[in-house]
Design a protein around this motif. Sequence first.
Motif, mmCIF file in Angstrom:
data_model
loop_
_atom_site.group_PDB
_atom_site.id
_atom_site.type_symbol
_atom_site.label_atom_id
_atom_site.label_comp_id
_atom_site.label_asym_id
_atom_site.label_seq_id
_atom_site.Cartn_x
_atom_site.Cartn_y
_atom_site.Cartn_z
ATOM 1 N N ASP A 32 0.862 -1.225 -0.052
ATOM 2 C CA ASP A 32 -0.205 0.003 -0.121
ATOM 3 C C ASP A 32 1.016 1.473 0.164
ATOM 4 O OD1 ASP A 32 -2.867 1.304 0.620
ATOM 5 O OD2 ASP A 32 -1.350 2.267 1.811
ATOM 6 N N GLN A 51 0.491 4.291 1.080
ATOM 7 C CA GLN A 51 0.472 5.101 2.300
ATOM 8 C C GLN A 51 1.514 4.282 3.211
ATOM 9 O OE1 GLN A 51 -3.118 7.163 3.633
ATOM 10 N NE2 GLN A 51 -3.989 6.703 1.414
ATOM 11 N N PRO A 80 -1.505 4.285 10.483
ATOM 12 C CA PRO A 80 -3.016 4.323 10.313
ATOM 13 C C PRO A 80 -3.261 3.345 8.983
ATOM 14 C CG PRO A 80 -2.217 6.499 10.532
ATOM 15 C CD PRO A 80 -1.060 5.694 10.305
ATOM 16 N N PRO A 140 -5.163 2.909 5.628
ATOM 17 C CA PRO A 140 -6.140 3.805 4.511
ATOM 18 C C PRO A 140 -7.288 2.853 4.127
ATOM 19 C CG PRO A 140 -4.286 2.985 3.481
ATOM 20 C CD PRO A 140 -4.033 2.451 4.758
ATOM 21 N N LEU A 141 -8.565 3.414 3.923
ATOM 22 C CA LEU A 141 -9.931 2.601 3.398
ATOM 23 C C LEU A 141 -9.730 2.065 2.227
ATOM 24 C CD1 LEU A 141 -12.810 2.555 3.851
ATOM 25 C CD2 LEU A 141 -13.297 4.600 2.560
ATOM 26 N N CYS A 186 -6.865 0.547 1.366
ATOM 27 C CA CYS A 186 -5.572 -0.333 1.585
ATOM 28 C C CYS A 186 -5.392 -1.619 0.568
ATOM 29 C CB CYS A 186 -5.318 -0.878 2.974
ATOM 30 S SG CYS A 186 -3.919 -1.421 3.209
ATOM 31 N N PRO A 225 -11.724 7.620 6.306
ATOM 32 C CA PRO A 225 -10.505 7.609 5.608
ATOM 33 C C PRO A 225 -9.408 6.676 6.210
ATOM 34 C CG PRO A 225 -11.362 9.729 6.170
ATOM 35 C CD PRO A 225 -12.036 8.945 7.021
ATOM 36 N N ALA A 226 -9.385 6.356 7.348
ATOM 37 C CA ALA A 226 -8.220 5.654 7.839
ATOM 38 C C ALA A 226 -8.516 4.876 9.140
ATOM 39 C CB ALA A 226 -6.959 6.562 7.950
ATOM 40 N N GLU A 238 -7.244 3.358 13.001
ATOM 41 C CA GLU A 238 -6.236 3.172 13.693
ATOM 42 C C GLU A 238 -6.399 1.896 14.246
ATOM 43 O OE1 GLU A 238 -3.827 5.241 14.284
ATOM 44 O OE2 GLU A 238 -4.608 7.010 13.233
#
Length: 260
Positions: A29, A31, A178, A180-181, A183, A245-246, A248
């Motif tokens: 991913d 991010q 985090p 990401p949505l 991913c 959006p993310a 945790e």
Amino acid sequence: MTNRHNDGSAGDANYGVIGTNYTSYRQPDPQIAEFIRAALGDARSVLNVGAGAGSYEPFDREITAVEPSASMRAQRPAHLPAAIDATAEKLPFADDSFDASMATFTVHQWSDLAGGLAEMRRVTRGPVLILTCDPNELDRCWLVDYAPETILVEARRYPQMAAISDGLGGNAEVIPVPIPLGCTDGFSEAYYGRPERLLEPGARLANSAWSFVDPSVGDRFVADLSRDLNDGTWDARHGHLRTQPAFEGSLRLIVSRSKS
């Protein structure tokens, strides 16, 4: 001595069985990759231990990859260097051979965590990076409501953050990462807002936890989640995650900057 499966897999999971279609669901991913890139700093030579199909290996560094599973080595794309058949616990390199080293989603499968971490630290001049999950945070995901057996399995397999830090010399930083949505790396929490994807057998197969529970757990999971998606129960409880959006969750990057 490290016990190995028929295809060479050196951990508790047999990737000769579960890793056949791994790369269809497990792609690095971007991010998450940025966290790794930042932690590598200006390191030029990088060792990737338990490298699998090459996820998160940066293209702009000199990469040496180590992977014991023949099935996973065969799935490395052509633009990546071929991986060396070796294990974390016995790295075939001299002391201080690399500027940095990394290991992603692999330490929970090593037969000797302390030994493998000591080996990484031995052959590395600079930062050692471990991407893994905090076993104490695995129950943050909705999956615990549908397949608690897989969460329990993972909680037993993933090392404690302190054990990893200690194994790297005790000076490591634990960085929450985090998820990401969208991913693209399909570990279980990657689907926090896309539950339908985990109904796919391949998605579950690409997560080794499912290979340690009875097949009836997967059958029950599919039946219960399908029902709750169809009648709106899942969305009533967790629907806000579809646009979050993310997440945790349990994902952590542990960074030992230099030798102690």
